[in-house]
Design an enzyme around this catalytic site. Structure first.
Site, PDB file in Angstrom:
ATOM      1  N   GLY A  12       0.820  -1.210   0.000  1.00 60.86           N
ATOM      2  CA  GLY A  12       0.000   0.000   0.000  1.00 60.86           C
ATOM      3  C   GLY A  12       0.850   1.255   0.000  1.00 60.86           C
ATOM      4  N   ASP A  39      -4.352   0.119   8.942  1.00 60.56           N
ATOM      5  CA  ASP A  39      -5.718   0.317   8.416  1.00 60.56           C
ATOM      6  C   ASP A  39      -5.696   0.790   6.964  1.00 60.56           C
ATOM      7  OD1 ASP A  39      -4.612   2.782   8.762  1.00 60.56           O
ATOM      8  OD2 ASP A  39      -6.312   3.668   9.836  1.00 60.56           O
ATOM      9  N   GLU A  40      -4.582   0.464   6.227  1.00 55.40           N
ATOM     10  CA  GLU A  40      -4.444   0.983   4.858  1.00 55.40           C
ATOM     11  C   GLU A  40      -5.594   0.559   3.943  1.00 55.40           C
ATOM     12  OE1 GLU A  40       0.345   1.735   4.220  1.00 55.40           O
ATOM     13  OE2 GLU A  40      -0.546  -0.045   3.354  1.00 55.40           O
ATOM     14  N   CYS A 149       9.185   7.255  -7.174  1.00 51.59           N
ATOM     15  CA  CYS A 149       7.811   7.713  -6.950  1.00 51.59           C
ATOM     16  C   CYS A 149       7.541   8.027  -5.482  1.00 51.59           C
ATOM     17  CB  CYS A 149       6.832   6.655  -7.450  1.00 51.59           C
ATOM     18  SG  CYS A 149       7.118   5.011  -6.758  1.00 51.59           S
ATOM     19  N   HIS A 178      22.654   1.299  -1.383  1.00 52.09           N
ATOM     20  CA  HIS A 178      22.374   2.014  -0.134  1.00 52.09           C
ATOM     21  C   HIS A 178      23.410   1.765   0.967  1.00 52.09           C
ATOM     22  CE1 HIS A 178      17.994   1.944  -1.715  1.00 52.09           C
ATOM     23  NE2 HIS A 178      18.624   3.020  -2.128  1.00 52.09           N
TER      24      HIS A 178
HETATM   25  P1  NAI Z   1       6.953   2.352   0.823  1.00 50.72           P
HETATM   26  O1  NAI Z   1       7.876   2.913   1.830  1.00 50.72           O
HETATM   27  O2  NAI Z   1       5.954   3.289   0.230  1.00 50.72           O
HETATM   28  O3  NAI Z   1       6.222   1.117   1.474  1.00 50.72           O
HETATM   29  C1  NAI Z   1       5.501   1.311   2.596  1.00 50.72           C
HETATM   30  C2  NAI Z   1       4.376   0.298   2.535  1.00 50.72           C
HETATM   31  O4  NAI Z   1       4.879  -0.994   2.847  1.00 50.72           O
HETATM   32  C3  NAI Z   1       3.323   0.605   3.547  1.00 50.72           C
HETATM   33  O5  NAI Z   1       2.439   1.549   3.025  1.00 50.72           O
HETATM   34  C4  NAI Z   1       2.709  -0.753   3.715  1.00 50.72           C
HETATM   35  O6  NAI Z   1       1.782  -1.040   2.712  1.00 50.72           O
HETATM   36  C5  NAI Z   1       3.884  -1.697   3.527  1.00 50.72           C
HETATM   37  N1  NAI Z   1       4.372  -2.089   4.861  1.00 50.72           N
HETATM   38  C6  NAI Z   1       5.200  -1.405   5.635  1.00 50.72           C
HETATM   39  N2  NAI Z   1       5.402  -2.066   6.789  1.00 50.72           N
HETATM   40  C7  NAI Z   1       4.683  -3.209   6.702  1.00 50.72           C
HETATM   41  C8  NAI Z   1       4.485  -4.301   7.571  1.00 50.72           C
HETATM   42  N3  NAI Z   1       5.077  -4.360   8.760  1.00 50.72           N
HETATM   43  N4  NAI Z   1       3.689  -5.297   7.153  1.00 50.72           N
HETATM   44  C9  NAI Z   1       3.099  -5.251   5.934  1.00 50.72           C
HETATM   45  N5  NAI Z   1       3.254  -4.214   5.072  1.00 50.72           N
HETATM   46  C10 NAI Z   1       4.036  -3.223   5.471  1.00 50.72           C
HETATM   47  O7  NAI Z   1       7.774   1.590  -0.285  1.00 50.72           O
HETATM   48  P2  NAI Z   1       7.879   1.945  -1.821  1.00 50.72           P
HETATM   49  O8  NAI Z   1       8.413   3.327  -1.975  1.00 50.72           O
HETATM   50  O9  NAI Z   1       6.627   1.554  -2.495  1.00 50.72           O
HETATM   51  O10 NAI Z   1       9.055   0.975  -2.244  1.00 50.72           O
HETATM   52  C11 NAI Z   1       8.894  -0.445  -2.297  1.00 50.72           C
HETATM   53  C12 NAI Z   1      10.293  -1.022  -2.481  1.00 50.72           C
HETATM   54  O11 NAI Z   1      10.884  -0.456  -3.667  1.00 50.72           O
HETATM   55  C13 NAI Z   1      11.258  -0.682  -1.334  1.00 50.72           C
HETATM   56  O12 NAI Z   1      12.091  -1.782  -1.115  1.00 50.72           O
HETATM   57  C14 NAI Z   1      12.066   0.505  -1.875  1.00 50.72           C
HETATM   58  O13 NAI Z   1      13.351   0.564  -1.304  1.00 50.72           O
HETATM   59  C15 NAI Z   1      12.124   0.170  -3.359  1.00 50.72           C
HETATM   60  N6  NAI Z   1      12.269   1.336  -4.233  1.00 50.72           N
HETATM   61  C16 NAI Z   1      11.470   2.434  -4.093  1.00 50.72           C
HETATM   62  C17 NAI Z   1      11.602   3.507  -4.939  1.00 50.72           C
HETATM   63  C18 NAI Z   1      10.722   4.710  -4.842  1.00 50.72           C
HETATM   64  O14 NAI Z   1      10.956   5.680  -5.575  1.00 50.72           O
HETATM   65  N7  NAI Z   1       9.679   4.724  -4.021  1.00 50.72           N
HETATM   66  C19 NAI Z   1      12.605   3.512  -6.024  1.00 50.72           C
HETATM   67  C20 NAI Z   1      13.368   2.279  -6.124  1.00 50.72           C
HETATM   68  C21 NAI Z   1      13.197   1.252  -5.251  1.00 50.72           C
END
Ligand code: NAI
Length: 368
Positions: A12, A39-40, A149, A178
């Site tokens: 989410g 609560d997402e 994003c 990283h």
């Molecule tokens: P994010 O930080 O937005 O993800 C957070 C989400 O992960 C939460 O909203 C929730 O849905 C889920 N989450 C967090 N803790 C949780 C838990 N304990 N149990 C279940 N779900 C949980 O991550 P994002 O930005 O979508 O990135 C996803 C992956 O991609 C990460 O590994 C990030 O390092 C990598 N990434 C992200 C980029 C970006 O621009 N956002 C770019 C390149 C890689």
């Protein structure tokens, strides 16, 4: 009547919003979201009817607006995973296990499971958790997200800052940036709070670039050794981190003279800062609990070290970075230059899953 492909997006966060939104634009795709976090599901469902806006920042400075709407957002694994043809896991790697465990009972045969990104060892984790079912599935692991994003408003608006030109899917990855950047930046830090958050990628110096390049050379040496020992394996996706940036972000980079400049002048990294926490208003210290260390060590550079160890490659740069990071995590993965630490069980190193010979990684033979 056209048959719809059911695409399930687990997560989410930033990436999950982008993928769910973009997938929904295809008329032959039913795009479902499963989020198990807090609560997402409830919060996103409440906003679902009014749709999701994707704001795309284009290279020429203009923006495009895409209005879209996923079919369903839920926290019920059965509802989400039943009948899904493609399952994308788009969460930080520490949450992969939660999702794989939750959807496993409802997944059909021949499902395509995609780690987006997978982080190193995603395939090992899938095979381990899904057992026999994994044999009938296709497991794909991508090295990163296709976009940089950020969520502007949860469930409502997500922003795409940059789109990578290409994206590799490989076992050995170069997106191991990283931990070396964190180590290079903070290993000499005097412990005094900073008045602003330093730029993460665009702030790298020569030492950090050397560390990145050194780790990357060790990945390449590992890939070369694998190719020699296991003929026929395609390691062509394992490229130096400098080449990786040129390949993936070419149109965003203004100075391509060396690795340091490539990262400093990558527009897709505008505004991205080190993970910091405020100790008082306007005073920041590094956050070593952030996933740049917590996740990218145990599910990033440690599995890569494990593969290098099986391939018989010495990795002084990786060892130096892992040794500092494990201290910050209060863990022991590496003892000297060997992965024999007591906390190896908390990683995705192939050794944890009983792979003790390089060839076993390719034949699937393992013993625990
Ligand atoms: P994010 O930080 O937005 O993800 C957070 C989400 O992960 C939460 O909203 C929730 O849905 C889920 N989450 C967090 N803790 C949780 C838990 N304990 N149990 C279940 N779900 C949980 O991550 P994002 O930005 O979508 O990135 C996803 C992956 O991609 C990460 O590994 C990030 O390092 C990598 N990434 C992200 C980029 C970006 O621009 N956002 C770019 C390149 C890689």
């Amino acid at each position: 009547m056209s048959i719809k492909s059911v695409v399930l997006i687990c997560g989410g966060g930033n990436g999950a919003h982008c993928l769910a939104g973009l997938a929904s634009l295809k008329s032959n795709i039913e795009s479902r979201v499963l989020t198990l976090y807090s609560d997402e599901a409830e919060r996103w469902t409440a906003k679902l009817e009014s749709g999701l806006l994707i704001t795309v920042r284009n290279d020429d400075g203009s923006e495009s607006l895409i209005q879209t709407k996923p079919s369903m957002v839920t926290n019920v694994p059965k509802k989400a995973a039943s009948g899904a043809h493609y399952i994308f896991i788009v969460v930080p790697a520490f949450a992969h296990t939660n999702y794989l465990d939750a959807i496993n009972p409802y997944m059909g045969k021949n499902t395509v499971i995609v780690g987006l990104p997978g982080q190193a060892g995603f395939e090992f984790e899938c095979v381990d958790l899904l057992g026999n079912k994994a044999k009938h599935c296709t497991i794909v692991t991508f090295e990163s997200l296709p976009w940089a994003c950020r969520l502007i408003e949860f469930g409502k608006n997500v922003e795409i800052l940059g789109i990578k030109d290409t994206l590799g899917a490989s076992v050995l990855k170069d997106s191991t940036v990283h931990p070396p950047i964190m180590y290079g930046k903070w290993s000499q830090w005097n412990g005094k709070p900073l008045s602003e958050k330093p730029l993460f990628y665009q702030g790298i110096d020569e030492r950090q670039a050397e560390l990145l390049s050194g780790v990357s050379d060790e990945c390449l040496a590992t890939a070369k050794a694998i190719k020699k020992k296991v003929p026929g394996v395609d390691m062509s996706d394992v490229i130096h981190v400098f080449d990786w940036y040129l390949k993936h972000y070419s149109s965003h980079i203004t100075n391509k003279s060396n690795l340091m400049m490539v990262m400093r002048t990558n527009k897709a990294y505008d505004g991205l800062v080190h993970p910091m926490k405020a100790v008082e208003p306007g005073k920041y210290v590094p956050d070593f609990t952030n996933r740049y260390i917590r996740e990218d060590v145990s599910m990033g550079i440690v599995p890569i070290k494990g593969i290098a160890e099986l391939a018989g490659i010495s990795t002084p740069y990786l060892d130096e970075v892992i040794t500092w990071c494990q201290g910050k995590l209060n863990k022991e993965f590496l003892v000297g230059n060997k992965l024999t630490g007591k906390d190896l069980k908390d990683t995705r190193a192939p050794q944890k899953y009983g792979y003790n010979k390089l060839e076993d990684l390719f034949t699937g033979n393992y013993s625990i």
